[in-house]
Write a protein that holds these residues in place. Structure first.
Motif, PDB file in Angstrom:
ATOM      1  N   GLN A 197       1.160  -1.303  -0.052  1.00  0.00           N
ATOM      2  CA  GLN A 197       0.091  -0.044   0.082  1.00  0.00           C
ATOM      3  C   GLN A 197       1.093   1.224  -0.177  1.00  0.00           C
ATOM      4  O   GLN A 197       1.872   1.300   0.660  1.00  0.00           O
ATOM      5  N   LEU A 198       0.597   2.209  -0.696  1.00  0.00           N
ATOM      6  CA  LEU A 198       1.373   3.380  -0.968  1.00  0.00           C
ATOM      7  C   LEU A 198       0.466   4.778  -1.237  1.00  0.00           C
ATOM      8  O   LEU A 198      -0.287   4.412  -2.224  1.00  0.00           O
ATOM      9  N   SER A 199       0.719   5.709  -0.711  1.00  0.00           N
ATOM     10  CA  SER A 199       0.209   7.091  -1.383  1.00  0.00           C
ATOM     11  C   SER A 199       1.403   8.034  -0.843  1.00  0.00           C
ATOM     12  O   SER A 199       1.648   8.210   0.217  1.00  0.00           O
ATOM     13  N   ALA A 200       1.816   8.665  -2.064  1.00  0.00           N
ATOM     14  CA  ALA A 200       3.016   9.261  -1.845  1.00  0.00           C
ATOM     15  C   ALA A 200       3.173  10.311  -2.882  1.00  0.00           C
ATOM     16  O   ALA A 200       2.561  10.158  -3.799  1.00  0.00           O
ATOM     17  N   VAL A 201       4.094  11.413  -2.707  1.00  0.00           N
ATOM     18  CA  VAL A 201       4.645  12.190  -3.673  1.00  0.00           C
ATOM     19  C   VAL A 201       5.910  11.934  -3.984  1.00  0.00           C
ATOM     20  O   VAL A 201       6.667  11.914  -3.081  1.00  0.00           O
ATOM     21  N   VAL A 202       6.450  11.644  -5.320  1.00  0.00           N
ATOM     22  CA  VAL A 202       7.715  11.369  -5.766  1.00  0.00           C
ATOM     23  C   VAL A 202       7.996  12.809  -6.459  1.00  0.00           C
ATOM     24  O   VAL A 202       7.487  13.121  -7.190  1.00  0.00           O
ATOM     25  N   ALA A 203       9.297  13.062  -6.100  1.00  0.00           N
ATOM     26  CA  ALA A 203       9.921  14.098  -6.956  1.00  0.00           C
ATOM     27  C   ALA A 203      11.392  14.363  -6.648  1.00  0.00           C
ATOM     28  O   ALA A 203      11.981  13.410  -5.859  1.00  0.00           O
ATOM     29  N   ASP A 204      12.164  15.268  -7.209  1.00  0.00           N
ATOM     30  CA  ASP A 204      13.529  15.442  -6.996  1.00  0.00           C
ATOM     31  C   ASP A 204      13.705  15.684  -5.333  1.00  0.00           C
ATOM     32  O   ASP A 204      12.917  16.435  -4.840  1.00  0.00           O
ATOM     33  N   ALA A 205      14.773  14.966  -4.828  1.00  0.00           N
ATOM     34  CA  ALA A 205      14.649  15.065  -3.581  1.00  0.00           C
ATOM     35  C   ALA A 205      15.238  16.593  -3.339  1.00  0.00           C
ATOM     36  O   ALA A 205      14.526  16.959  -1.879  1.00  0.00           O
ATOM     37  N   GLU A 206      15.936  17.455  -3.335  1.00  0.00           N
ATOM     38  CA  GLU A 206      16.022  18.796  -3.181  1.00  0.00           C
ATOM     39  C   GLU A 206      14.788  19.522  -3.239  1.00  0.00           C
ATOM     40  O   GLU A 206      14.228  20.238  -2.509  1.00  0.00           O
ATOM     41  N   LEU A 207      14.059  19.314  -4.433  1.00  0.00           N
ATOM     42  CA  LEU A 207      12.644  19.890  -4.673  1.00  0.00           C
ATOM     43  C   LEU A 207      11.811  19.793  -3.265  1.00  0.00           C
ATOM     44  O   LEU A 207      11.280  20.672  -2.831  1.00  0.00           O
ATOM     45  N   LEU A 208      11.549  18.356  -2.957  1.00  0.00           N
ATOM     46  CA  LEU A 208      10.708  17.995  -1.828  1.00  0.00           C
ATOM     47  C   LEU A 208      11.264  18.481  -0.416  1.00  0.00           C
ATOM     48  O   LEU A 208      10.569  18.988   0.322  1.00  0.00           O
ATOM     49  N   ARG A 209      12.776  18.591  -0.345  1.00  0.00           N
ATOM     50  CA  ARG A 209      13.418  19.045   0.833  1.00  0.00           C
ATOM     51  C   ARG A 209      12.814  20.547   1.094  1.00  0.00           C
ATOM     52  O   ARG A 209      12.463  21.112   2.100  1.00  0.00           O
ATOM     53  N   GLU A 210      13.037  21.337   0.063  1.00  0.00           N
ATOM     54  CA  GLU A 210      12.604  22.960  -0.059  1.00  0.00           C
ATOM     55  C   GLU A 210      11.400  23.065   0.417  1.00  0.00           C
ATOM     56  O   GLU A 210      10.784  24.061   0.946  1.00  0.00           O
ATOM     57  N   GLU A 211      10.437  22.238  -0.324  1.00  0.00           N
ATOM     58  CA  GLU A 211       8.956  22.735  -0.342  1.00  0.00           C
ATOM     59  C   GLU A 211       8.530  22.223   1.011  1.00  0.00           C
ATOM     60  O   GLU A 211       7.194  22.627   1.450  1.00  0.00           O
ATOM     61  N   THR A 212       8.895  21.176   1.721  1.00  0.00           N
ATOM     62  CA  THR A 212       8.341  20.592   2.860  1.00  0.00           C
ATOM     63  C   THR A 212       9.162  20.968   4.198  1.00  0.00           C
ATOM     64  O   THR A 212       9.001  20.563   5.216  1.00  0.00           O
ATOM     65  N   ARG A 213      10.088  21.778   4.189  1.00  0.00           N
ATOM     66  CA  ARG A 213      10.858  22.021   5.296  1.00  0.00           C
ATOM     67  C   ARG A 213      10.395  22.726   6.358  1.00  0.00           C
ATOM     68  O   ARG A 213      10.796  22.483   7.598  1.00  0.00           O
ATOM     69  N   GLU A 214       9.227  23.401   6.338  1.00  0.00           N
ATOM     70  CA  GLU A 214       8.525  24.031   7.338  1.00  0.00           C
ATOM     71  C   GLU A 214       7.237  23.186   7.810  1.00  0.00           C
ATOM     72  O   GLU A 214       6.450  23.773   8.664  1.00  0.00           O
ATOM     73  N   LEU A 215       7.158  21.939   7.249  1.00  0.00           N
ATOM     74  CA  LEU A 215       5.939  21.200   7.573  1.00  0.00           C
ATOM     75  C   LEU A 215       6.320  20.346   8.605  1.00  0.00           C
ATOM     76  O   LEU A 215       7.292  19.640   8.720  1.00  0.00           O
ATOM     77  N   ASP A 216       5.452  20.131   9.832  1.00  0.00           N
ATOM     78  CA  ASP A 216       5.700  19.082  10.983  1.00  0.00           C
ATOM     79  C   ASP A 216       5.459  17.733  10.344  1.00  0.00           C
ATOM     80  O   ASP A 216       5.963  17.065  10.823  1.00  0.00           O
ATOM     81  N   HIS A 217       4.565  17.580   9.492  1.00  0.00           N
ATOM     82  CA  HIS A 217       4.223  16.209   9.307  1.00  0.00           C
ATOM     83  C   HIS A 217       4.779  15.700   7.922  1.00  0.00           C
ATOM     84  O   HIS A 217       4.247  14.588   7.255  1.00  0.00           O
ATOM     85  N   ALA A 218       5.938  16.313   7.461  1.00  0.00           N
ATOM     86  CA  ALA A 218       6.624  16.018   6.145  1.00  0.00           C
ATOM     87  C   ALA A 218       7.718  15.126   6.449  1.00  0.00           C
ATOM     88  O   ALA A 218       8.772  15.453   7.115  1.00  0.00           O
ATOM     89  N   VAL A 219       7.739  13.937   5.997  1.00  0.00           N
ATOM     90  CA  VAL A 219       8.839  12.902   5.969  1.00  0.00           C
ATOM     91  C   VAL A 219       9.236  12.361   4.781  1.00  0.00           C
ATOM     92  O   VAL A 219       8.365  11.920   4.147  1.00  0.00           O
TER      93      VAL A 219
END
Length: 185
Positions: A4-26
Motif C-alpha cells: 500500500q502506498l500513497s506518496a508524492v515522488v519528486a527530486d529530493a532537493e525540490l521536496l526538501r525545500e517545499e516541505t522544510r517548514e512542515l511538521d508532518h512531512a517525512v
C-alpha cells in the motif's frame, strides 16, 4: 503479501525545500536523487487546512485515487511543480490483486494522467507508476523497472516509508545489509 502506498515522488532537493517548514512531512530517500513524501491524513490536513477525503467506491479510471485530490492539494502540487516535475502515486495490492494510479504535475499544471490500472495486462513500462516515474526523469538501470530502480519496493506501506524516512535510511539500505551479512560469512 500486501503493498500500500500513497506518496508524492519528486527530486529530493525540490521536496526538501517545499516541505522544510512542515511538521508532518517525512522524506524517504530514493535512488537517482529522488525522494518520496508519504501522504498521510496529517500531512494533507497540514497542507490544505482540511481533513482528507477518500472515495467510498473502488478506484477506477473515472476516480483513480482513493484520496480525493482536492483543489487546494492540486494547487499545492502545481506550485511545487514550478521547480520540477512532481508525481502523486497510489498503489494497493493484496494477494496478487490490486491497482495503481499516478499523475504528474509540471510547470504549475497537471501535465500527465491521472492514469489507473487494475489488470496489468499491458507492458510493464506502461503501468501508471512506472510511466509517471519516466515522466519525472527516472533513468533505466539494473533493476526491472523504474519502480524498482528508485527503490519503491523497499517498503511495503506508507507507514513503512514514514519509518524509513524518520530513520534516515536510503533505498539501498536492505541491499547494504545483505552485502554486510554476506561479507561476514
Amino acid at each position: 503479501m500486501s503493498y500500500q502506498l500513497s506518496a508524492v515522488v519528486a527530486d529530493a532537493e525540490l521536496l526538501r525545500e517545499e516541505t522544510r517548514e512542515l511538521d508532518h512531512a517525512v522524506l524517504g530517500e530514493l535512488r537517482q536523487d529522488f525522494a518520496l513524501l508519504p501522504v498521510t491524513p496529517q500531512l494533507v490536513l497540514e497542507l490544505t487546512g482540511t481533513p482528507p477525503d477518500y472515495t467510498t467506491d473502488e478506484p477506477g479510471p473515472e476516480q483513480p485515487f482513493l484520496l480525493i485530490i482536492s483543489p487546494t492539494l492540486t494547487e499545492i502540487l502545481g506550485r511545487w511543480s514550478l521547480r520540477g516535475p512532481v508525481a502523486y502515486v497510489e498503489a494497493e495490492f493484496a494477494g496478487g490483486a490490486g491497482h495503481q494510479a499516478a499523475a504528474v504535475w509540471l510547470d504549475g499544471t497537471l501535465a500527465w494522467g491521472p492514469r489507473f490500472d487494475a489488470t496489468f495486462d499491458g507492458p510493464r513500462p506502461d503501468w501508471p507508476i512506472n510511466a509517471a516515474l519516466v515522466e519525472l526523469g527516472v533513468e533505466p538501470g539494473r533493476w526491472i523497472d523504474p519502480f524498482a530502480e528508485l527503490g519503491l519496493h523497499v517498503e511495503r506501506s506508507t507507514e513503512g516509508w514514514l519509518a524509513h524516512g524518520r530513520r534516515g535510511l536510503s533505498a539501498d539500505y536492505w541491499d547494504e545489509l545483505a552485502d554486510e551479512w554476506e561479507s561476514r560469512q
